[in-house]
Design a protein around this motif. Sequence first.
Motif, PDB file in Angstrom:
ATOM      1  N   ALA A 166     -22.053  72.472-100.438  1.00 33.50           N
ATOM      2  CA  ALA A 166     -22.693  73.380-101.530  1.00 33.50           C
ATOM      3  C   ALA A 166     -23.395  74.430-100.604  1.00 33.50           C
ATOM      4  N   GLN A 167     -23.237  75.659-100.652  1.00 33.85           N
ATOM      5  CA  GLN A 167     -24.160  76.729-100.498  1.00 33.85           C
ATOM      6  C   GLN A 167     -25.442  76.637-100.996  1.00 33.85           C
ATOM      7  N   VAL A 168     -26.568  76.835-100.165  1.00 27.93           N
ATOM      8  CA  VAL A 168     -27.963  76.786-100.777  1.00 27.93           C
ATOM      9  C   VAL A 168     -28.204  78.326-100.857  1.00 27.93           C
ATOM     10  N   ASN A 169     -28.961  78.776-101.947  1.00 34.68           N
ATOM     11  CA  ASN A 169     -29.263  79.916-102.157  1.00 34.68           C
ATOM     12  C   ASN A 169     -30.345  79.865-103.336  1.00 34.68           C
ATOM     13  N   LEU A 170     -31.559  79.838-102.722  1.00 34.83           N
ATOM     14  CA  LEU A 170     -32.934  79.956-103.718  1.00 34.83           C
ATOM     15  C   LEU A 170     -33.749  80.866-103.505  1.00 34.83           C
ATOM     16  N   ARG A 171     -34.719  80.883-104.168  1.00 33.49           N
ATOM     17  CA  ARG A 171     -35.938  81.839-104.378  1.00 33.49           C
ATOM     18  C   ARG A 171     -36.996  80.848-104.501  1.00 33.49           C
ATOM     19  N   TYR A 172     -38.208  81.096-103.900  1.00 33.99           N
ATOM     20  CA  TYR A 172     -39.476  80.453-104.379  1.00 33.99           C
ATOM     21  C   TYR A 172     -40.547  81.259-104.478  1.00 33.99           C
ATOM     22  N   VAL A 173     -41.440  80.845-104.853  1.00 30.39           N
ATOM     23  CA  VAL A 173     -42.999  81.377-105.182  1.00 30.39           C
ATOM     24  C   VAL A 173     -43.897  80.311-105.317  1.00 30.39           C
ATOM     25  N   GLY A 174     -45.200  80.819-104.499  1.00 26.58           N
ATOM     26  CA  GLY A 174     -46.054  79.654-104.760  1.00 26.58           C
ATOM     27  C   GLY A 174     -47.260  79.885-103.753  1.00 26.58           C
ATOM     28  N   THR A 175     -48.056  79.031-103.531  1.00 28.50           N
ATOM     29  CA  THR A 175     -49.325  78.969-102.798  1.00 28.50           C
ATOM     30  C   THR A 175     -49.295  78.289-101.564  1.00 28.50           C
ATOM     31  N   GLY A 176     -50.355  78.434-100.470  1.00 32.15           N
ATOM     32  CA  GLY A 176     -50.567  77.496 -99.622  1.00 32.15           C
ATOM     33  C   GLY A 176     -51.930  77.546 -99.123  1.00 32.15           C
ATOM     34  N   TRP A 177     -52.312  76.658 -98.521  1.00 33.51           N
ATOM     35  CA  TRP A 177     -53.780  76.567 -97.517  1.00 33.51           C
ATOM     36  C   TRP A 177     -53.734  75.885 -96.275  1.00 33.51           C
ATOM     37  N   ASP A 178     -54.797  76.199 -95.441  1.00 34.82           N
ATOM     38  CA  ASP A 178     -55.031  75.424 -93.937  1.00 34.82           C
ATOM     39  C   ASP A 178     -55.635  73.978 -94.540  1.00 34.82           C
ATOM     40  N   THR A 179     -55.306  73.324 -93.305  1.00 33.30           N
ATOM     41  CA  THR A 179     -55.995  71.892 -93.627  1.00 33.30           C
ATOM     42  C   THR A 179     -56.742  71.673 -92.287  1.00 33.30           C
ATOM     43  N   THR A 180     -57.579  70.691 -92.085  1.00 32.31           N
ATOM     44  CA  THR A 180     -58.067  70.366 -90.730  1.00 32.31           C
ATOM     45  C   THR A 180     -57.395  69.385 -90.142  1.00 32.31           C
ATOM     46  N   VAL A 181     -56.271  69.043 -90.501  1.00 30.88           N
ATOM     47  CA  VAL A 181     -55.270  68.107 -89.711  1.00 30.88           C
ATOM     48  C   VAL A 181     -54.684  68.708 -88.671  1.00 30.88           C
ATOM     49  N   ASP A 182     -54.758  68.108 -87.620  1.00 36.85           N
ATOM     50  CA  ASP A 182     -54.087  68.494 -86.198  1.00 36.85           C
ATOM     51  C   ASP A 182     -53.292  67.433 -85.601  1.00 36.85           C
ATOM     52  N   ALA A 184     -66.856  82.830 -94.778  1.00 35.26           N
ATOM     53  CA  ALA A 184     -65.791  82.394 -93.920  1.00 35.26           C
ATOM     54  C   ALA A 184     -64.067  82.418 -94.340  1.00 35.26           C
ATOM     55  N   ILE A 185     -63.561  82.333 -93.543  1.00 33.44           N
ATOM     56  CA  ILE A 185     -61.912  82.338 -93.879  1.00 33.44           C
ATOM     57  C   ILE A 185     -61.551  81.015 -94.557  1.00 33.44           C
ATOM     58  N   ILE A 186     -61.037  81.099 -95.546  1.00 37.69           N
ATOM     59  CA  ILE A 186     -60.680  79.808 -96.125  1.00 37.69           C
ATOM     60  C   ILE A 186     -59.309  79.260 -95.911  1.00 37.69           C
ATOM     61  N   GLY A 187     -58.530  80.273 -95.667  1.00 42.37           N
ATOM     62  CA  GLY A 187     -57.025  79.855 -95.423  1.00 42.37           C
ATOM     63  C   GLY A 187     -56.076  79.721 -96.838  1.00 42.37           C
ATOM     64  N   PHE A 188     -56.316  80.138 -97.736  1.00 39.00           N
ATOM     65  CA  PHE A 188     -55.558  80.294 -98.838  1.00 39.00           C
ATOM     66  C   PHE A 188     -54.738  81.267 -99.155  1.00 39.00           C
ATOM     67  N   ARG A 189     -53.521  81.327 -99.567  1.00 34.49           N
ATOM     68  CA  ARG A 189     -52.623  82.341 -99.551  1.00 34.49           C
ATOM     69  C   ARG A 189     -51.455  82.155-100.524  1.00 34.49           C
ATOM     70  N   SER A 190     -50.961  83.416-100.789  1.00 33.13           N
ATOM     71  CA  SER A 190     -49.655  83.219-101.473  1.00 33.13           C
ATOM     72  C   SER A 190     -48.471  83.151-100.774  1.00 33.13           C
ATOM     73  N   ILE A 191     -47.285  82.818-101.152  1.00 30.80           N
ATOM     74  CA  ILE A 191     -45.987  82.890-100.473  1.00 30.80           C
ATOM     75  C   ILE A 191     -44.900  83.060-101.449  1.00 30.80           C
TER      76      ILE A 191
END
Length: 186
Positions: free
Chosen positions: A28-44, A164-171
Amino acid sequence: MNTTRRLLWTPLAILVLLFAATSVAWGAQVNLRYVGTGWDTTVDNFADGYPITISTADAKGSLGASRLEITGEWAPFDIAEIDCETGELEFGLVFSTSVATFENQSQLFAYSNVGWMCVEEATGHYYGQAFGIYGGGAGKFVGATGDWRTDFDGFFLEPPGPLAIIGFRSITGTVKGNVVLPESVE
């Protein structure tokens, strides 16, 4: 002679069709749209000084509605093929994994280590692309293979001033590609 040939070829044709039906892949062809949020972690997890980011999004498209969870690690890169605008920061994708969970509880797994992102520091706007593969899943996506491309953008949602930068964002973004599954024999 025609009757003899027909008698010999008919069982062979049935066997060929039977075996072909059990080995045909579903695609199947994949064709989708998405909307959400994101954030940074301290995991390296690569111990390279760059933390993992997490994004969650609602998605709708050719495979139905889903929930998308994405992890990614980005590092400053100067990618020759990418022309970020003057003054924008350039990042390359180190590694990313994602899981799309569908309403029927099926999951599709995706992986990437190819991508880029440009960030305009003054406004917090970012945009980029990533390219990857599908590598299995759960439910109807067991054994999934294929490839995908995502185009995305958003804004870092930092508070104004010297906080301080918190690393929260829209996407927001799109995913285009193909997914292939071995057909199950029931």
